[in-house]
Design a protein around this motif. Structure first.
Motif, PDB file in Angstrom:
ATOM      1  N   ASN A  21     -14.293  -9.026  78.198  1.00 14.10           N
ATOM      2  CA  ASN A  21     -15.399  -9.103  79.140  1.00 14.10           C
ATOM      3  C   ASN A  21     -14.931  -8.652  80.523  1.00 14.10           C
ATOM      4  O   ASN A  21     -13.914  -9.114  81.035  1.00 14.10           O
ATOM      5  N   PHE A  22     -15.676  -7.737  81.140  1.00 14.59           N
ATOM      6  CA  PHE A  22     -15.255  -7.147  82.416  1.00 14.59           C
ATOM      7  C   PHE A  22     -16.344  -7.318  83.457  1.00 14.59           C
ATOM      8  O   PHE A  22     -17.509  -6.997  83.212  1.00 14.59           O
ATOM      9  N   ALA A  57     -13.774 -14.554  81.628  1.00 19.10           N
ATOM     10  CA  ALA A  57     -13.860 -15.277  80.358  1.00 19.10           C
ATOM     11  C   ALA A  57     -15.203 -15.022  79.696  1.00 19.10           C
ATOM     12  O   ALA A  57     -16.177 -14.634  80.336  1.00 19.10           O
ATOM     13  N   GLY A  58     -15.204 -15.246  78.380  1.00 16.41           N
ATOM     14  CA  GLY A  58     -16.457 -15.177  77.655  1.00 16.41           C
ATOM     15  C   GLY A  58     -16.609 -13.939  76.805  1.00 16.41           C
ATOM     16  O   GLY A  58     -15.898 -12.943  76.979  1.00 16.41           O
ATOM     17  N   PRO A  83     -24.130 -14.682  78.914  1.00 16.37           N
ATOM     18  CA  PRO A  83     -25.340 -13.851  78.882  1.00 16.37           C
ATOM     19  C   PRO A  83     -25.156 -12.514  79.594  1.00 16.37           C
ATOM     20  O   PRO A  83     -25.868 -11.552  79.290  1.00 16.37           O
ATOM     21  N   ASN A  84     -24.202 -12.454  80.526  1.00 15.04           N
ATOM     22  CA  ASN A  84     -23.978 -11.222  81.295  1.00 15.04           C
ATOM     23  C   ASN A  84     -22.717 -10.504  80.821  1.00 15.04           C
ATOM     24  O   ASN A  84     -22.044  -9.834  81.607  1.00 15.04           O
ATOM     25  N   TYR A  85     -22.412 -10.620  79.548  1.00 14.46           N
ATOM     26  CA  TYR A  85     -21.228  -9.993  78.962  1.00 14.46           C
ATOM     27  C   TYR A  85     -21.278  -8.473  79.120  1.00 14.46           C
ATOM     28  O   TYR A  85     -22.322  -7.838  78.933  1.00 14.46           O
ATOM     29  N   ASP A  86     -20.117  -7.891  79.491  1.00 10.81           N
ATOM     30  CA  ASP A  86     -19.976  -6.439  79.610  1.00 10.81           C
ATOM     31  C   ASP A  86     -18.629  -6.065  79.002  1.00 10.81           C
ATOM     32  O   ASP A  86     -17.583  -6.204  79.643  1.00 10.81           O
ATOM     33  N   GLY A  87     -18.636  -5.612  77.764  1.00  6.20           N
ATOM     34  CA  GLY A  87     -17.394  -5.264  77.091  1.00  6.20           C
ATOM     35  C   GLY A  87     -16.803  -3.977  77.630  1.00  6.20           C
ATOM     36  O   GLY A  87     -17.541  -3.042  77.970  1.00  6.20           O
ATOM     37  N   ILE A  88     -15.491  -3.914  77.716  1.00  6.28           N
ATOM     38  CA  ILE A  88     -14.834  -2.738  78.284  1.00  6.28           C
ATOM     39  C   ILE A  88     -15.208  -1.488  77.510  1.00  6.28           C
ATOM     40  O   ILE A  88     -15.592  -0.466  78.090  1.00  6.28           O
TER      41      ILE A  88
END
Length: 972
Positions: free
Chosen positions: A304-305, A314-315, A321-326
């Motif tokens: 998560n970035f 973390a997460g 809910p605001n996850y942004d995968g690299i």
């Protein structure tokens, strides 16, 4: 441009006339060089006049010939790696000379060109230089000669894909490295629309490489703009010395135990062919062909970035809910739940007002009255029955709209029901968006004509195409990307004049991040009353009203908003993907680039040393180039105009041996680019011979680079459309109003968001950014170096250096948020960092040879010093790197081997794509080769990263595993 071109043409005729006249009274020297033991001819042997730059090299039959006006008597030197050097005095025309070389230890005797643009022994080079010669190229343990650059002292690489690797030295590495120049047969190998080289996608095949020379550090005084951290020069074989047919087939596997894509072991294959022929040592022709096909490495980092603070958080998708995968794309689109609800609320109020003909001017006020009449207190959540009853207060035609509005009304009516939480859309993994079917096809054809033994005309065409993956601000799928380079050149013993053009074509290349975003939008738009965010927030409110906690409500809201979402591989997904990748970036709302940028370059050089009887070494040269940008607005701000950039430069270099032990060289170059003031880059070097074959060197070099074409003119939406990259020229700043409606720094915007989350918004935290009045400026460096290279014993070569660099006007990027208190728009703009940036380091290398055994080892250290405030550290270089190797060309009859070990420590990687720690790693490359003299062939069994320990060279790029291969080469 016309005046500069005329000057170069005039120089061409003067140089030609001068050189042809000089050969009116020449002495011819020719002969054959063979192995004393096997009696076989040795190709590629250097035959030069002692202490001069005059000479030639043997062809595939061991034959050499050249003419000279040097006064007799003089001595010729015959040298080749792995053999004892021979000398012979020449008193008149000497033809049919025979030299039989004995195997022996020869270290430090290689002749290099790039350090001073004139031939000299590598031991006597005034600056640090690394070299891979023809003999070593055949037995490298790496899959290709380009991969083997990683084993040179002080060299590092950023691997973005199987075929796209960026080379660098001395810090500030990058995925697309604009601080490192790469030349092939004198042609700048950069993609002109990118201003950096695309690895070796458009380059030389292994069979056609004669030698590779690498200059760490600044070299602008001799080679012009760019290359302030290093310059790589690759030279191909000519058709006179290397004739005949050569081919190579290499087959292998990769993706062994690779869990990134779950595809299992994949095939790797490559075929190379080279044909060359000359007639009467006059007319020559050669052509080479190389084709590679494999499954590419996959970037699959799902951590998560946080793009505002630019750090990992973390997460994962299930907990944040605001996850942004690299390496997950489409999830860059993020909205605040309260802001969305308020926006929808305002829109629906206006819509109902219009639909009712003004009878219901404010639906919120009307609903408050309806619920009050039903006995629902202010701030309380009405039940389902009360909601249904409230609809009866409105005309039947408006009830469907009011019913869809009800969740947002309730969410805003009840304090704390809608959290101050950002929510991102569900993204797609990179392997579902990017074309990993890597292909690389490159060809090179050249025609050569020798007017005499030293004057040669060349027409050359290099062309390459392929499919690869590149990391910039986003990840880009370079599908069917191509570059062509076409050159005309006339060169002689003391001069050259050349002109070439580089033609870049983006093919079907597209932005994978934008693609992920637009696939989501094609399925379900983000905005609007029926959009994804409206459904998400409506379902969240319903779940919370039903008694679920925040985490459960967030999960439920996403599951409902994602119902029917396109699944990779489904008809809907593939249809949307095809349509988006066929439309260009910009008004068409596509992901495809349309880059057709061209470069035209003209240059000439004359070496007056021989004309001055070598009393001093004097060289002069000049160049002119034009960039013609053409992207139809998909990369540059050229949707409605043509953009060109002209650059002019000239240099002079003067060298003098002040004593038998000390030689000093002074050089200077002046360059002028269209949008920037001209600048002078001086260079001073000295070489002191402390003992035979032992030299100390000291140098001061300066270098600079103009802001790239993208730094000047880019205008591109990235991050799924959440960020706009714009050029740093005043015209771009004015276009987006950043000089009047100023953006605020990202750090202050983050602090402001934190105050909003706390319930006490504080706009005073926002810090506006003011651009320099003069606009963007070129970046420069001053480099100081001290080194030693010498033979401690005839079998032990030592090379060591230390350097100190001072950068000024360092070009970095600033992230700004315009209109931060309403609907913030993010811009990334290149700017010059105030103050000086300093870096320092050094390297130490050993080569030890006994018979046919060779041991080598080197260590390098690079460190960045104190940096100015607000400098975003993108040094991107490990402090320590270590290489060690052992090999034997013939451990048993016709059997040789080579093993190379590489280690580097962890370091911080920072780019516009992502920022984080790259762990340390170590790896082994190895090969065993069997020579088959009866058919003039070699069989090689080898592998890179043979222990298959997956590692990454830069943050956000793929993990690299082992490649195991077996190859057969005919006439290597």
């Amino acid at each position: 441009m016309n005046k500069s071109f005329t000057k170069i043409i005039c120089m061409f005729f003067v140089l030609t006339a001068t050189t042809v006249a000089a050969f009116a009274q020449s002495i011819a020297v020719s002969g054959t060089v063979t192995d004393k033991t096997t009696k076989e001819p040795i190709p590629g042997v250097s035959v030069t006049i002692k202490g001069k730059t005059i000479g030639n090299a043997t062809n595939d039959k061991g034959q050499f010939s050249f003419s000279t006006t040097e006064r007799v008597p003089f001595t010729i030197v015959v040298s080749y790696i792995g053999y004892v050097t021979m000398e012979r005095e020449i008193t008149s025309n000497a033809t049919n000379l025979n030299f039989e070389l004995e195997t022996g230890v020869i270290l430090g005797q290689e002749v290099v060109i790039s350090a001073s643009r004139t031939p000299e022994r590598i031991l006597e080079s005034p600056v640090s230089i690394e070299r891979i010669g023809a003999a070593a190229l055949k037995e490298l343990p790496a899959p290709s000669f380009y991969d083997a650059l990683n084993n040179l002292k002080g060299v590092e690489m950023s691997t973005q894909s199987l075929t796209f690797k960026s080379v660098n030295t001395r810090g500030f590495n990058a995925n697309g490295n604009t601080r490192f120049n790469q030349y092939i047969d004198g042609m700048d190998n950069q993609a002109p629309g990118l201003n950096f080289s695309v690895g070796n996608i458009v380059g030389l095949s292994d069979l056609d490489v004669d030698n590779v020379e690498l200059l760490p550090g600044a070299a602008s005084a001799l080679y012009g703009a760019g290359g302030i951290n290093g310059t790589l020069l690759m030279t191909s074989k000519n058709p006179y010395q290397y004739q005949g047919v050569s081919f190579q087939y290499k087959g292998g596997i990769n993706h062994v135990d690779d869990n990134s894509t779950n595809q299992g072991i994949q095939e790797f294959k490559q075929f190379d062919l080279r044909l060359a022929k000359s007639w009467n040592n006059k007319f020559g022709i050669k052509t080479s062909f190389s084709f590679l096909q494999a499954k590419d490495w996959a970037a699959a980092d799902t951590r998560n970035f946080d793009r505002t603070s630019r750090q990992l958080k973390a997460g994962d998708r299930s907990s944040d809910p605001n996850y942004d995968g690299i390496n997950v794309y489409g999830d860059e689109i993020s909205q605040n739940m309260i802001n969305v609800a308020q926006s929808l609320n305002a829109g629906i109020i206006a819509g109902v007002n219009a639909a009712s003909g003004g009878q219901i001017p404010n639906i919120q006020t009307s609903l408050n009255g309806a619920f009050s009449a039903l006995g629902v207190g202010a701030g309380a959540a009405p039940s389902s029955a009360q909601q249904a009853a409230a609809l009866g207060f409105f005309p039947a035609a408006l009830r469907p709209t009011i019913q869809s509005y009800m969740p947002f009304y309730i969410g805003l009516r009840v304090p704390g029901l809608i959290p101050n939480q950002f929510v991102s859309r569900t993204g797609y993994a990179e392997h579902d968006l990017v074309d990993y079917d890597t292909k690389s096809l490159k060809t090179s054809t050249s025609l050569h004509y020798r007017f005499n033994n030293t004057i040669e005309a060349i027409a050359q065409a290099n062309w390459g195409t392929g499919t690869s993956v590149y990391t910039g601000t986003d990840r880009y799928s370079l599908r069917n990307f191509s570059i062509g380079q076409y050159k005309l050149e006339l060169k002689g013993q003391d001069f050259f004049v050349r002109g070439y053009t580089t033609q870049e074509r983006s093919g079907d290349a597209y932005n994978a991040t934008i693609l992920g975003t637009f696939i989501n939008e094609a399925w379900k738009p983000s905005g609007g009353l029926t959009g994804w965010y409206a459904q998400y927030i409506g379902n969240y409110i319903g779940a919370r009203a039903g008694g679920q906690n925040d985490a459960a409500a967030q999960t439920f809201a996403r599951s409902q908003a994602d119902v029917g979402r396109f699944v990779p591989g489904s008809v809907g997904y593939e249809t949307a993907k095809k349509a988006i990748t066929e439309k260009t970036i910009g008004p068409q709302n596509g992901a495809k680039f349309n880059d057709k940028t061209n470069l035209f370059h003209y240059e000439g050089m004359y070496n007056f040393s021989n004309a001055l009887n070598n009393v001093v070494d004097l060289q002069v040269g000049a160049s002119y180039r034009d960039y013609f940008l053409h992207s139809d607005g998909t990369i540059f701000d050229d949707a409605n105009r043509d953009i060109s950039i002209g650059e002019f430069g000239a240099f002079v270099q003067l060298g003098k041996k002040l004593s038998d032990k000390f030689k000093m060289t002074v050089a200077g170059r002046y360059d002028k680019s269209k949008n920037f003031e001209g600048r002078l880059t001086p260079r001073v070097t000295g070489v002191y011979t402390v003992a035979p074959n032992n030299n100390l060197r000291i140098s001061y070099q300066s270098g600079y680079r103009n802001p790239t074409a993208q730094d000047q003119y880019i205008d591109l939406a990235v991050g799924g459309g959440s960020t706009r990259l714009i050029g740093g020229l005043p015209e771009s700043i004015t276009k987006y109003g950043l000089n009047t409606n100023k953006g605020v720094l990202a750090s202050s915007y983050k602090a402001f968001l934190a105050s909003v989350a706390s319930g006490a918004p504080n706009p005073a935290l926002l810090t506006p950014y003011t651009f320099d009045e003069g606009g963007l400026r070129p970046e420069s460096v001053q480099s100081f170096e001290f080194g030693y290279k010498g033979l401690a014993t005839p079998r032990l070569l030592i090379d060591a250096y230390a350097y100190y660099n001072i950068y000024e006007d360092f070009i970095g990027g600033v992230d700004l948020y315009q209109n931060p208190t309403t609907t913030a728009v993010r811009f990334t703009v290149p700017v010059n960092i105030a103050g000086k940036v300093k870096s320092y380091g050094g390297a130490f290398g050993l080569d030890y040879q006994v018979g046919k055994w060779n041991w080598n080892g080197n260590a390098s250290y690079n460190k960045i010093g104190n940096t100015p405030a607000n400098f975003d550290n993108n040094f991107n270089t490990p402090e320590w790197r270590f290489n060690a190797g052992i090999g034997n060309r013939e451990i048993a009859k016709n059997l040789g081997f080579n093993v190379q070990y590489r280690w580097q420590d962890e370091f911080l990687w920072n780019s516009t794509f992502a920022r984080g720690i790259v762990p340390s790693y170590s790896t082994f490359d190895a090969q065993v080769n069997l020579k088959v003299p009866s058919v003039n062939s070699m069989i090689k069994l080898g592998g890179s990263n043979i222990l298959n320990k997956y590692y990454a060279t830069s943050f956000g790029n793929p993990q690299v595993g082992a490649i195991y291969y077996i190859g057969f080469t005919y006439n290597p």
